[in-house]
Design an enzyme around this catalytic site. Sequence first.
Site, PDB file in Angstrom:
ATOM      1  CG  PHE A 143       1.637   6.332  -2.518  1.00 11.52           C
ATOM      2  CD1 PHE A 143       2.161   7.513  -2.036  1.00 11.52           C
ATOM      3  CD2 PHE A 143       0.646   5.698  -1.790  1.00 11.52           C
ATOM      4  CE1 PHE A 143       1.715   8.050  -0.839  1.00 11.52           C
ATOM      5  CE2 PHE A 143       0.187   6.228  -0.598  1.00 11.52           C
ATOM      6  CZ  PHE A 143       0.725   7.410  -0.119  1.00 11.52           C
ATOM      7  CG  ASP A 183     -10.530  -1.820  -1.323  1.00 10.40           C
ATOM      8  OD1 ASP A 183     -11.674  -1.434  -0.988  1.00 10.40           O
ATOM      9  OD2 ASP A 183      -9.801  -1.179  -2.102  1.00 10.40           O
TER      10      ASP A 183
END
Length: 407
Positions: free
Chosen positions: A96, A205
């Site tokens: 994105f 993450d």
Amino acid sequence: MGCRSAKVLPSQSDIKNDPKKKRYVSVMQSLAAFAREREHQEELKKNKGGWFSTKTKSMVAEVKQQEEKQETYTDKFDARVTARYHIKALIGRGSFSRVVRAEHRSSRRPFAIKMTEVDAPQAREVCAAELAVLRRVNHPNVVRLVEVFQCPRRVYVVLELATGGELLDHVISRGHYTEQDAARALRMVLAGVGYLHSLGITHRDLKPENLLYYHPGVDSRLLVTDFGLATFGGAGTPGRSKSPQSGEVTGTSSSCSLRTTCGTPEYMAPEVVLRKAYTCAVDMWAIGVIAYILLSGSMPFEDDSKTRLYRSIVRGKYSFRRNPWPSVSNPAKDFIRALLESDPGRRPSAQQASRHPWILATTGGSSSRNLHRSVSRNLLRRTPRNSSRTKSAADRSISKQLVPVLS
């Protein structure tokens, strides 16, 4: 036999005895020197007009072509952004978003601008979550938000630019690498992650690709970056509850655990793989994986089959057998064992891990042996098969994707 004509030069005695011949030779020598100089100048002129001009034209054409491409690319940005920043080059791309290197027009300072297309609901959700985190943080070991430009279809996030490269690339580029170097890097990671946890933020993450050096120097600070999967909750912050739609922390409750399955498979904690409720302890597991890589150049859990990978994570199966583990100190191995603890309740917090004897020790507690050859060789060997170093950040992270429960 045939014969060929040849010039016969006058002898030195003839020249000395005959003034006319002497003058003649002097004139001829002057003419020859003049001819040679003129030939030399012509050659220089020819070279300058030939090779040099061709190269110059080629360079000018290339620069002009780049400028044209850059101008076309720049035109896609909002006018408010281009009025303040000069767009330099594309440095990253995701599902994105795109990240470009930019320069502030007045201060000339370099920055990174992340442009996210927010038409899709998922992109809008990820961007909003990332901004919510970035607006709260301010720490030397966490990437800093500079400013935000919001448009109906795009969001431009200006961040400080880290030019020192990824953590593992920094390790490979060194000529000498010891446990002290690994501990120094982990101290900065723990400082940044501990700060995030104190704010009730779980990164979810953490991996070497998201740990960047601010500049290439040996004294550079290490930055925790990429908050696309980060969220508030899971860090013992009371007064928040889980949304039934997303499983994230949103309301008021004594529970502050998380449930969304996300992250990069090789760095996922067992509780995430098993789809159990989890806390910020998942970040500590990931730091344990990073520490293992920093000291060996290998992954503690790695398999081409995701099922076998997840099974080895759940069982906590890893070893210290292969090279260079025989050369690594016991305190370093103890640090890794503490973080790669299957029971999240027994893992140390970031603050506790930062006080581990191996992290605190500068000499004595850790080995001073040069590990560079073994670590860099293992890193370079695994790079082609390691998808996380060849795919974009958006593609290499699993977001809101369920993992089968393993027995």
